[in-house]
Motif scaffolding. Structure first.
Motif, PDB file in Angstrom:
ATOM      1  N   ARG A 198       0.827  -1.211   0.000  1.00  0.00           N
ATOM      2  CA  ARG A 198       0.000   0.000   0.000  1.00  0.00           C
ATOM      3  C   ARG A 198       0.860   1.259   0.000  1.00  0.00           C
ATOM      4  O   ARG A 198       0.325   2.372   0.044  1.00  0.00           O
ATOM      5  CB  ARG A 198      -0.897   0.017   1.239  1.00  0.00           C
ATOM      6  CG  ARG A 198      -1.973  -1.050   1.260  1.00  0.00           C
ATOM      7  CD  ARG A 198      -2.884  -0.886   2.466  1.00  0.00           C
ATOM      8  NE  ARG A 198      -2.168  -1.055   3.721  1.00  0.00           N
ATOM      9  CZ  ARG A 198      -1.976  -0.092   4.624  1.00  0.00           C
ATOM     10  NH1 ARG A 198      -2.457   1.117   4.431  1.00  0.00           N
ATOM     11  NH2 ARG A 198      -1.304  -0.346   5.735  1.00  0.00           N
ATOM     12  N   TYR A 199       2.192   1.098  -0.020  1.00  0.00           N
ATOM     13  CA  TYR A 199       3.041   2.291   0.049  1.00  0.00           C
ATOM     14  C   TYR A 199       2.774   3.181  -1.164  1.00  0.00           C
ATOM     15  O   TYR A 199       2.924   2.744  -2.307  1.00  0.00           O
ATOM     16  CB  TYR A 199       4.519   1.912   0.117  1.00  0.00           C
ATOM     17  CG  TYR A 199       5.406   3.117   0.348  1.00  0.00           C
ATOM     18  CD1 TYR A 199       5.460   3.719   1.607  1.00  0.00           C
ATOM     19  CD2 TYR A 199       6.154   3.675  -0.682  1.00  0.00           C
ATOM     20  CE1 TYR A 199       6.246   4.838   1.827  1.00  0.00           C
ATOM     21  CE2 TYR A 199       6.946   4.787  -0.466  1.00  0.00           C
ATOM     22  CZ  TYR A 199       6.987   5.371   0.801  1.00  0.00           C
ATOM     23  OH  TYR A 199       7.753   6.479   1.016  1.00  0.00           O
ATOM     24  N   PRO A 240       9.394  -3.649   1.833  1.00  0.00           N
ATOM     25  CA  PRO A 240       9.922  -3.184   3.134  1.00  0.00           C
ATOM     26  C   PRO A 240       9.380  -1.811   3.554  1.00  0.00           C
ATOM     27  O   PRO A 240       9.531  -1.430   4.705  1.00  0.00           O
ATOM     28  CB  PRO A 240      11.434  -3.122   2.901  1.00  0.00           C
ATOM     29  CG  PRO A 240      11.630  -3.200   1.430  1.00  0.00           C
ATOM     30  CD  PRO A 240      10.449  -3.889   0.858  1.00  0.00           C
ATOM     31  N   HIS A 241       8.714  -1.107   2.624  1.00  0.00           N
ATOM     32  CA  HIS A 241       8.126   0.187   2.992  1.00  0.00           C
ATOM     33  C   HIS A 241       6.724   0.072   3.564  1.00  0.00           C
ATOM     34  O   HIS A 241       6.119   1.071   3.937  1.00  0.00           O
ATOM     35  CB  HIS A 241       8.087   1.108   1.774  1.00  0.00           C
ATOM     36  CG  HIS A 241       9.438   1.546   1.317  1.00  0.00           C
ATOM     37  ND1 HIS A 241      10.233   2.371   2.089  1.00  0.00           N
ATOM     38  CD2 HIS A 241      10.143   1.257   0.209  1.00  0.00           C
ATOM     39  CE1 HIS A 241      11.364   2.570   1.447  1.00  0.00           C
ATOM     40  NE2 HIS A 241      11.346   1.902   0.316  1.00  0.00           N
ATOM     41  N   ASP A 242       6.186  -1.151   3.570  1.00  0.00           N
ATOM     42  CA  ASP A 242       4.827  -1.341   4.095  1.00  0.00           C
ATOM     43  C   ASP A 242       4.852  -2.492   5.097  1.00  0.00           C
ATOM     44  O   ASP A 242       4.992  -3.647   4.725  1.00  0.00           O
ATOM     45  CB  ASP A 242       3.862  -1.651   2.940  1.00  0.00           C
ATOM     46  CG  ASP A 242       2.444  -1.948   3.426  1.00  0.00           C
ATOM     47  OD1 ASP A 242       2.191  -1.854   4.645  1.00  0.00           O
ATOM     48  OD2 ASP A 242       1.593  -2.271   2.580  1.00  0.00           O
ATOM     49  N   GLU A 243       4.728  -2.142   6.382  1.00  0.00           N
ATOM     50  CA  GLU A 243       4.815  -3.173   7.432  1.00  0.00           C
ATOM     51  C   GLU A 243       3.631  -4.120   7.433  1.00  0.00           C
ATOM     52  O   GLU A 243       3.668  -5.154   8.089  1.00  0.00           O
ATOM     53  CB  GLU A 243       4.923  -2.501   8.812  1.00  0.00           C
ATOM     54  CG  GLU A 243       6.299  -1.939   9.077  1.00  0.00           C
ATOM     55  CD  GLU A 243       6.785  -2.261  10.475  1.00  0.00           C
ATOM     56  OE1 GLU A 243       6.381  -3.288  11.047  1.00  0.00           O
ATOM     57  OE2 GLU A 243       7.560  -1.455  11.004  1.00  0.00           O
ATOM     58  N   THR A 244       2.558  -3.750   6.717  1.00  0.00           N
ATOM     59  CA  THR A 244       1.419  -4.668   6.656  1.00  0.00           C
ATOM     60  C   THR A 244       1.501  -5.570   5.422  1.00  0.00           C
ATOM     61  O   THR A 244       0.646  -6.415   5.229  1.00  0.00           O
ATOM     62  CB  THR A 244       0.073  -3.912   6.649  1.00  0.00           C
ATOM     63  OG1 THR A 244      -0.003  -3.087   5.481  1.00  0.00           O
ATOM     64  CG2 THR A 244      -0.069  -3.030   7.881  1.00  0.00           C
TER      65      THR A 244
END
Lengths: 471, 481
Positions: free
Chosen positions: A197-198, A232-236
């Protein structure tokens, strides 16, 4: 057969075999845009010159690499494209130029797709008809008097109108599947966490998921191959093994167990949609699948739960649009009045309504009764789906209870919210689901059949979808 | 005696000294050009998402363990919603229901002895940007915002209302700052905003708590002590006069040393906390926590006690030396290398500290290493220089970086131990001071000190004092006979 009739795999083959050039592809799509866009109004911004330039670059490449080599794609305007206007369909972001690419955009570019424009949408993805766009409504290419659905209505209309070969949409409560159904194309909402989703302008962070809108199921699988994967830019986003989503397409589905949700049938569903659902069931049985009735007991609570969770998160997500750093600013005589003037002017009615609902639901003293309770409903729904998937492989249900409605026809917000009753439970549970076009009603308006898969079982879901997709 | 008992609680924000910010890769360095360490994430641009910095978690755990707290293996992040221009997302990501660390204490020492101050919780959160106003905030036409600070990791430590005096609050903060510096998790510099403290204070005669007053704008430990003293006095007087204190936030005025009302608590925001959907719960495994536990350094109090035990230092010296890890490490390496901890401590706390204070340098900035210290002590031990000259040599070496031996040689500071030479000077002094001599002979033996001083003066401090004393006494006794 013209170039714009070709699905993704055939188009790429022709490009690789140098039967056609990428420039020709863009020229053909541009021709459609010049002819139809005036009536459809699918795009907020278009950059055909840039697309042609990119096409020429691709034509010069010796190696025609990339899963989407030369494929003209449209991006919903809530996804950031570097150095392009990114408005989320809102006046508050008019002329906002993004300094970065969303992860999905980066991935599309890496696969050598050609971005042709940014599509219209309900403001901040809040709506089911595209009538909530701050700028103008989009029209259904099947019949211009009708809405294309929403909130990814621009993306669905662009693909249906052959102004782009594929498009990205975002689905928070059905915003990919409902417009796909209304326009007669394929719309996929992947498992929450499969696609990053980033760079997607958040509406409801725990529900939002980006998905492709395409001509057919195979194109959907190819698009998913391009955009899925851990970021890696979206923890979900979830770190799972990369899969080929086209792998099972065309493989026989004998022995698969398909569930029909008892509670869905209790809703008032348009007769022609029921007929198409029954036809689908017949096809599945013919192919050797077993049909079973299952229960999702709390299904009817999905809509109220959604209208607590989504506005709550939205009220917080939309706080950043305050006129201080970017977007619309109306200078007041002090800070508070600057906030008030900017947000009063910048947000539309539906957005304001949801901010108010969400702010209320999160307030001290109400949090337990609303947000917490809605979270519990979510958990219960997820548990019921989990149980269902112990017995069945896929669930079958309509995407919508009715076909597309006319512009201006639905007046009350509640009427509008009902458009998503069959799509919302999927987002609350984080499941993958796909809408496949299946016939049309007496007015020639398309009907969408929905299939829901278990978490991260997109490969199997696409396999069933491919099997029921009319030839 | 004050019949009203003060109850004080502290909320301390500690900036964690990680290289990058809490949720993005931007540098968290202080003092850079405004708005140079920014990206879509810490600017809250549409679509940007937070990614948790593991180092900040590690630092948070370090501090939590050191403050004897329980580390929660599952903690959650929440959004705290409010509008302010320096808060780019319109919410702060913080911890709420379950913080990373809870229930601990810090044992402080005051004049009245040791006391454990209970700590309620320690949670990780992001800092906001920094608003810069032209002139006074109420009159400023523009505000500037520096987002370099936006997203810098903080650990907020909240004590129980367990503190009873301004003095205790002060000691707590001094020890806490020392501790974070020891751990290397924060610079603890208040003037750089790396440590910020809000204070709650209420007074009551009985066991039920009084009305809580919060004090803000406390920019130094001294201000905190002064503000608390002021506030305790103010509230005591009000209560004695039968007045009621109100629940409010007060602003400390550095110039007048007084607190004045800022806003009443009733106007406070409803922060609409809810779980941060962009971050999954923070799950910590036992090994991660254990590894951190095993890597914890010796802490200020432990070190202080060990210095007393191991090196027989005085309480005061041990406390001073252990107050900074750099100082303690310097001391210990030199003490070990020379084998003379007491002498090292004496010179360190004497001449070296004096030099550091005067030049506003820290121990790590000076060049007086083990080699020089060994050389220096051997000059002293061998009687080549006197104790008096020794101080001069140290200062000269600190100033110029030259070796002690070289200084002694260059300046001709070698101690005179030649008895004939000293005898000559003694005779001269006696001749020049007949009055003092006769007073000595009349029984006023304390005059000896004066005469010895004269000998030292004539030799520019180079005469060996023992020899000088001995020869003086002998000479005087000879006259007496």
């Amino acid at each position: 057969m013209t170039i714009t009739d070709l699905p993704i795999s055939s188009l790429i083959n022709k490009l690789r075999n140098k039967e056609i050039t990428a420039r020709e592809v863009i020229e053909n799509y541009a021709k459609n845009i010049y002819e139809k866009e005036e009536n459809i109004k699918a795009f907020i911004s278009l950059d055909i010159e840039k697309a042609l330039k990119r096409a020429e670059e691709l034509d010069k490449m010796d190696e025609k690499k990339g899963l989407l080599f030369g494929v003209p794609v449209a991006i919903k305007d809530n996804m950031n494209v570097k150095n392009c206007e990114t408005t989320a369909g809102s006046k508050i972001l008019k002329r906002y130029i993004s300094p970065y690419n969303a992860t999905v955009v980066k991935k599309l570019k890496e696969e050598n797709a050609i971005i042709i424009g940014k599509t219209n949408m309900d403001e901040f993805a809040m709506g089911s008809s595209n009538e909530n766009s701050s700028f103008f409504p989009t029209h259904n290419p099947v019949n211009y008097d009708y809405v294309p659905g929403g909130s990814s209505g621009g993306s669905a209309a662009a693909v249906k109108g052959e102004e782009a070969l594929a498009a990205l949409g975002s689905d928070t409560g059905g915003s990919v599947r409902e417009p796909a159904a209304f326009c007669g194309i394929v719309g996929l909402k992947p498992t929450y966490g499969l696609v990053s989703r980033y760079g997607l302008i958040a509406f409801s962070s725990s529900l939002d998921q980006i998905g492709p809108l395409t001509k057919n199921v195979k194109d959907s699988a190819i698009m998913l191959n391009a955009i899925a994967g851990f970021d890696p830019h979206d923890e979900t986003s979830v770190n799972i093994k990369k899969e080929d989503y086209t792998e099972l397409l065309g493989k026989e589905i004998k022995g698969k167990k398909i569930g029909i949700i008892k509670e869905v049938m209790e809703f008032n569903i348009q007769e022609e949609i029921k007929e198409e659902l029954n036809k689908t069931i017949s096809t599945l049985v013919k192919l050797g699948a077993t049909i079973m009735e299952i229960s999702i007991a709390h299904l009817k609570y999905a809509l109220p739960a959604y209208y607590i969770v989504a506005p709550s998160e939205a009220s917080s997500n939309l706080s950043r649009f305050d006129g201080v750093r970017y977007g619309l600013t109306l200078q007041g005589e002090n800070l508070t009045s600057t906030y008030e003037l900017t947000r009063t002017e910048g947000f539309g009615e539906e957005v304001k309504r949801r901010i108010l609902i969400g702010t209320f639901a999160l307030s001290a003293g109400y949090y337990d009764a609303y947000y917490l309770k809605a979270s519990k409903v979510r958990k219960m729904l997820a548990n019921e789906f989990e149980k269902a998937f112990e017995t069945v492989d896929t669930l079958l249900l309509p995407t919508t209870a009715t076909t597309a409605f006319k512009l201006g026809e639905k007046k009350s917000p509640l009427e509008m919210y009902m458009s998503d009753i069959f799509t919302i439970p999927v987002n609350l549970a984080g499941l993958p689901a796909i809408s496949v076009p299946h016939g049309s009603d007496k007015n020639g308006l398309p009907i969408g059949i929905q299939l829901i898969g278990s978490w991260f079982k997109e490969k199997e879901l696409l396999q069933i979808a491919y099997a029921v997709e009319p030839g | 005696m004050n019949e009203y008992k003060p109850t004080i609680g502290l909320e301390i924000h500690i900036q964690l000294d990680t290289k990058t910010k809490l949720f993005c890769g931007c540098s968290s360095q202080f003092g850079e050009k405004p708005n140079t360490h920014i990206c879509p994430v810490c600017l809250g641009l549409p679509g940007a998402l937070p990614v948790l910095n593991e180092k900040a978690v590690e630092y948070g755990i370090k501090l939590g363990l050191t403050l004897n707290m329980k580390i929660n293996k599952e903690s959650t992040f929440y959004r705290k919603n409010y509008f302010y221009p320096d808060l780019p997302k319109g919410y702060q990501i913080t911890q709420y229901t379950i913080p990373i660390a809870s229930e601990g204490f810090l044992e402080i020492k005051t004049e009245k002895g040791k006391r454990k101050i209970s700590i309620q919780r320690g949670h990780i959160e992001e800092d906001s940007g920094k608003s810069i106003h032209t002139g006074d905030i109420t009159e400023s036409t523009y505000s500037y915002i520096d987002f370099n600070r936006s997203g810098v990791p903080l650990m907020e430590i909240v004590t129980y209302p367990d503190i009873e005096t301004a003095e205790e609050a002060y000691h707590f903060l001094v020890l806490l700052r020392k501790t974070v510096r020891y751990l290397g998790v924060s610079s603890g510099d208040m003037e750089k905003g790396a440590l910020r403290c809000d204070v709650n204070v209420s007074l009551s005669k009985s066991n039920t708590m009084g009305t809580k007053v919060e004090i803000k704008n406390l920019n130094s430990f001294r201000s905190i002590r002064k503000a608390l003293e002021y506030e305790i006095k103010r509230q005591t007087e009000m209560l004695k006069n039968g007045e009621k204190t109100i629940h409010e936030t007060r602003h400390f005025d550095e110039k007048t040393g007084a607190t004045k009302p800022m806003r009443t608590k009733e106007e406070l925001n409803d922060y609409r906390y809810f779980p941060e959907p962009d971050l999954p719960p923070l799950l910590l495994n036992e090994t991660f926590i254990e590894d951190i536990k095993n890597s914890l350094p010796e802490l200020p109090v432990q070190k202080e006690e060990r210095f007393i035990r191991q090196y027989s230092l005085s309480d005061a010296y041990a406390y001073e030396i252990a107050s900074s890890i750099e100082l303690a490490d310097y001391f210990e390496s030199i003490a070990k290398a020379t084998g003379k901890p007491k002498e090292v401590a004496n010179f360190l706390m004497g001449s070296i500290m004096k030099f550091l204070n005067e030049t506003e340098k820290t121990i790590s900035e000076i060049d007086f290493d083990e080699k020089k210290f060994i050389e220096f002590l051997s000059l002293l031990e061998k009687g080549i220089i006197s104790k008096g000259i020794a101080k001069e040599v140290i200062v000269e070496s600190l100033k110029t970086g030259k070796s002690p031996k070289k200084i002694v040689e260059d300046k001709g500071l070698i101690q005179i131990t030649d008895e004939n030479k000293i005898e000559e000077i003694v005779q001269q002094v006696l001749k020049e001071n007949p009055e003092a001599v006769s007073r000595y002979l009349a029984g006023k033996t304390q005059v000896l000190g004066f005469l010895a001083g004269q000998v030292m003066k004539k030799t520019k401090g180079k005469a060996n004092p023992q020899i000088a004393n001995k020869l003086l006494t002998e000479a005087l006794n000879k006259i007496k006979q």
